[in-house]
Design an enzyme around this catalytic site. Structure first.
Site, PDB file in Angstrom:
ATOM      1  N   HIS A  36       0.833  -1.208   0.000  1.00 44.28           N
ATOM      2  CA  HIS A  36       0.000   0.000   0.000  1.00 44.28           C
ATOM      3  C   HIS A  36       0.872   1.263   0.000  1.00 44.28           C
ATOM      4  CE1 HIS A  36      -3.665   2.341   1.253  1.00 44.28           C
ATOM      5  NE2 HIS A  36      -2.740   3.141   1.766  1.00 44.28           N
ATOM      6  N   GLU A  37       1.799   1.328   0.941  1.00 46.66           N
ATOM      7  CA  GLU A  37       2.636   2.523   1.047  1.00 46.66           C
ATOM      8  C   GLU A  37       3.538   2.669  -0.177  1.00 46.66           C
ATOM      9  OE1 GLU A  37       1.856   4.737   3.167  1.00 46.66           O
ATOM     10  OE2 GLU A  37       0.507   3.419   4.288  1.00 46.66           O
TER      11      GLU A  37
HETATM   12 MG    MG Z   1      -3.059   5.349   2.221  1.00 48.58          MG
END
Ligand code: MG
Length: 507
Positions: A268-269
């Site tokens: 995600h990051e």
């Molecule tokens: Mg986010």
């Protein structure tokens, strides 16, 4: 005119440098700073932020913008200027006109109350005691309403707040899109509730953290992450921070008995980080080298985490490698059962742990409540009960404590009211972009099945990342998909995926 433009660009460059300096201080605070440094650090951060505010609102910027023809009716300024310069004028005009409306005194009051509020919130959540947090939340709400009145709006007071995070987006549009999303998601969750649940117990076995870290870094590299332009560290809550054009920091967190949490936080990051590293080189040092909106930012992280990272083709390539890293934990669990396990859907209380079907319902819940708070249709003391009611209505479950309900998120304590919708908008932008990507790359799944992740990155760079904030989110979504933002693409993606996983009929 050329001289004015050069002067404006050099002022902008100075502001961007100071913003990155502030980011260094913030990042350090969240990762390596010793505990006893906290007080002085908050003074240091406040000092730099005040400088940024001062520079952004300097009368010289106002005069330069006016001389270059940028005004309310014509934010892009003189039509004879190159398009990239006109885009810069639009963004700077927007920032300038917003920030000058907020007196420094109000900015300082809000900063002070939120720094107290954060500590109160941490304590209140620990003891699940909303009453201890309510007075300071009331203060934040009053200052937020005061800000919104100063910023101005046409239809709804909430517009002024939403615009801080999702520039040019309107409450009416969010309402319309969320109404559709809510109706369809509630019925999809109902259908899943009626189906046999998938087993994910085996993912709660002991997955040693050093091995998780090693595998996460391997996936990161496969995604096209350049470790010469960033780092991956650990923090309590994963985040991404940009310290410079070629310096983007990611953080993740690991839990040895929750394999999903670490890997999917990293992916995600990395989605956020790759966006930050992908702005056109010609924008370097300018405010155009920033994300257009938080919704578009979140579309990048959620596309990588969910649409790509929780897909069958992705794991067709990566699962054999994962099994090599964790032979004992995954023995006896073939790819199909692993795929179902990482996509298990179940209504739960905590937004950040939610699956991709129920996630947007958590966001709609907060949006509904914020809208009422900001428009004085709901009093702060009635918030916990309103939360329980919304949770029952949207998710079919009622939190037993406020820690599991109204106190779970940090946002209101730091004054971020109007922020939540961007999380769900990110899902919609992401699916709408992905629909175009699939049309343009018909063999995308085959390529993903071979681990060819640069295909995805290359497309995103070309169609999304490089534009920075030179296009509005609305212009971006139109340029990519030919349509305005809508919920249909995301809903179709979910239905197709979960129909198969849960063997649903009639949806
Ligand atoms: Mg986010």
């Amino acid at each position: 005119m050329e001289k004015d433009l050069q002067r404006l660009k050099s002022l902008d460059r100075g502001i961007q440098i100071l913003s990155h300096v502030a980011a260094v201080l913030d990042w350090d605070q969240e990762t390596y700073m010793p505990d006893n440094a906290v007080e002085e650090r908050s003074d240091q951060v406040a000092a730099v932020r005040a400088l940024v505010h001062e520079r952004r609102t300097s009368p010289e910027i106002g005069e330069l913008l006016a001389r270059l023809g940028a005004g309310e009716d014509n934010p892009k300024g003189d039509p004879g200027l190159p398009e990239a310069d006109r885009a810069l004028l639009r963004v700077m005009h927007r920032e300038y006109t917003r920030e000058v409306k907020l007196p420094t005194d109000l900015v300082v009051r809000l900063a002070k109350v939120t720094s107290v509020a954060q500590a109160r919130w941490v304590e209140a959540r620990k003891r699940s005691d909303f009453k201890a947090f309510a007075p300071v939340l009331r203060e934040i709400l009053e200052l937020t309403i005061e800000s919104a009145e100063l910023l101005g709006y046409e239809d709804n007071r909430y517009d002024a707040l939403l615009d801080s995070y999702e520039p040019w987006m309107r409450t009416a549009k969010v309402r319309e899109v969320f109404a559709h999303l809510q109706k369809e998601l509630v019925s999809l969750v109902d259908a899943i509730r009626g189906a046999a649940q998938v087993d994910d117990e085996f993912l709660k076995a002991d997955f040693p953290i050093p091995k998780q870290d090693e595998f996460g870094r391997f996936v990161l590299e496969q995604m096209g992450w350049d470790s010469g332009s960033g780092r991956l560290d650990r923090s309590a809550h994963p985040f991404t921070s940009t310290l410079g054009a070629q310096d983007v920091r990611l953080t993740t967190r690991y839990d040895s008995h929750n394999f999903k949490s670490g890997l999917f936080s990293t992916i995600h990051e990395a989605g956020h980080g790759l966006y930050e590293l992908g702005f056109a080189e010609s924008f370097r040092g300018s405010t155009l080298a920033n994300a257009v909106s938080l919704g578009v930012h979140e579309s990048q992280s959620r596309t990588w985490e969910n649409i790509v990272g929780r897909s069958m083709p992705f794991w067709t390539h990566f699962y054999p490698l994962l099994r090599k890293a964790f032979p004992a934990q995954l023995s006896g669990h073939e790819l199909p059962s692993f795929y179902r396990a990482i996509n298990r859907v179940e209504p739960s209380h905590i937004r950040v742990d939610a699956d991709e079907v129920t996630y947007s319902l958590h966001v709609i819940l907060r949006f509904n409540l914020e809208l009422k708070l900001v428009n004085r249709e709901l009093a702060v003391e009635d918030l916990p009960e309103a939360w329980r009611e919304e949770s029952r209505r949207l998710l079919g479950i009622v939190p037993e404590t406020d820690a599991l309900g109204v106190l779970q998120d940090i946002h209101w304590s730091i004054g971020s009211i109007g922020y939540f919708p961007t999380y769900a908008l990110g899902n919609l932008y992401g699916a709408q972009f992905m629909n175009t990507m699939r049309m343009e790359i018909p063999d995308l799944d085959e390529r993903l099945g071979k681990g060819e992740l640069p295909t995805v990155l290359g497309w995103l760079r070309q169609h999304i990342h490089r534009h920075g904030s030179s296009l509005t989110a609305e212009e971006l979504v139109r340029s990519v998909s030919g349509e305005e933002l809508k919920a249909d693409y995301f809903l179709r993606y979910l239905r197709d995926k979960y129909r198969e996983i849960y063997k649903l009929t009639g949806i």
